[in-house]
Design a protein around this motif. Structure first.
Motif, PDB file in Angstrom:
ATOM      1  N   GLN A 152     -23.161 -33.597   5.321  1.00 32.37           N
ATOM      2  CA  GLN A 152     -24.282 -32.845   5.853  1.00 32.37           C
ATOM      3  C   GLN A 152     -24.920 -33.637   6.987  1.00 32.37           C
ATOM      4  O   GLN A 152     -25.433 -34.738   6.777  1.00 32.37           O
ATOM      5  CB  GLN A 152     -25.316 -32.550   4.767  1.00 32.37           C
ATOM      6  N   LYS A 189     -28.124 -29.297   9.534  1.00 31.64           N
ATOM      7  CA  LYS A 189     -26.959 -28.459   9.319  1.00 31.64           C
ATOM      8  C   LYS A 189     -26.686 -28.273   7.826  1.00 31.64           C
ATOM      9  O   LYS A 189     -27.258 -28.964   6.977  1.00 31.64           O
ATOM     10  CB  LYS A 189     -25.726 -29.056  10.000  1.00 31.64           C
ATOM     11  N   GLU A 190     -25.813 -27.333   7.524  1.00 32.24           N
ATOM     12  CA  GLU A 190     -25.436 -27.061   6.143  1.00 32.24           C
ATOM     13  C   GLU A 190     -24.486 -28.130   5.624  1.00 32.24           C
ATOM     14  O   GLU A 190     -23.801 -28.801   6.393  1.00 32.24           O
ATOM     15  CB  GLU A 190     -24.778 -25.687   6.038  1.00 32.24           C
TER      16      GLU A 190
END
Length: 118
Positions: free
Chosen positions: A39, A43-44
């Motif tokens: 990660q 962001k994811e």
């Protein structure tokens, strides 16, 4: 007590290599699929690599040909060998264990930071 202990993160220059380790305890290692996720800030969390109980692997397209996941049953440890690192690989890397007999039996490591920079 279930625990995943990660190590190996740090600062590396572009083009360099690093190996992450994840030592598992409190689980039956041989019946767990093991995975590495990462990660980046903002962001994811995404799958990087995964290895099954029989040794099958899969990788995110962005790391194919550069990263290799492996497992050592004697040490209950999973590794992520990272070669030709790029600045885009900078992220917190997390180890995950998933019991093949029960989808609900999952455990995550605390994460280890990898920074790729000159």
């Amino acid at each position: 007590q279930v625990q995943l202990v990660e190590s190996g993160g740090g600062l590396v220059q572009p083009g360099g290599s690093l190996r992450l380790s994840c030592a598992a305890s409190g689980i039956i290692f041989s019946r767990n699929t093991m995975g590495w996720y990462r990660q980046a800030p903002g962001k994811e969390r995404d799958l990087v690599a995964r290895i099954t109980v029989v040794g099958s692997t899969n990788y995110a397209n962005s790391v194919k040909g550069r990263f290799t996941i492996s497992r050592d049953s004697a040490k209950s440890t999973v590794y992520l060998q990272m070669n030709n690192l790029k600045p885009e690989d900078t992220a917190v890397y997390y180890c995950k264990a998933s019991d093949i007999a029960s989808r609900s039996l999952e455990v995550w490591g605390q994460g280890t930071l990898v920074t790729v920079s000159s």
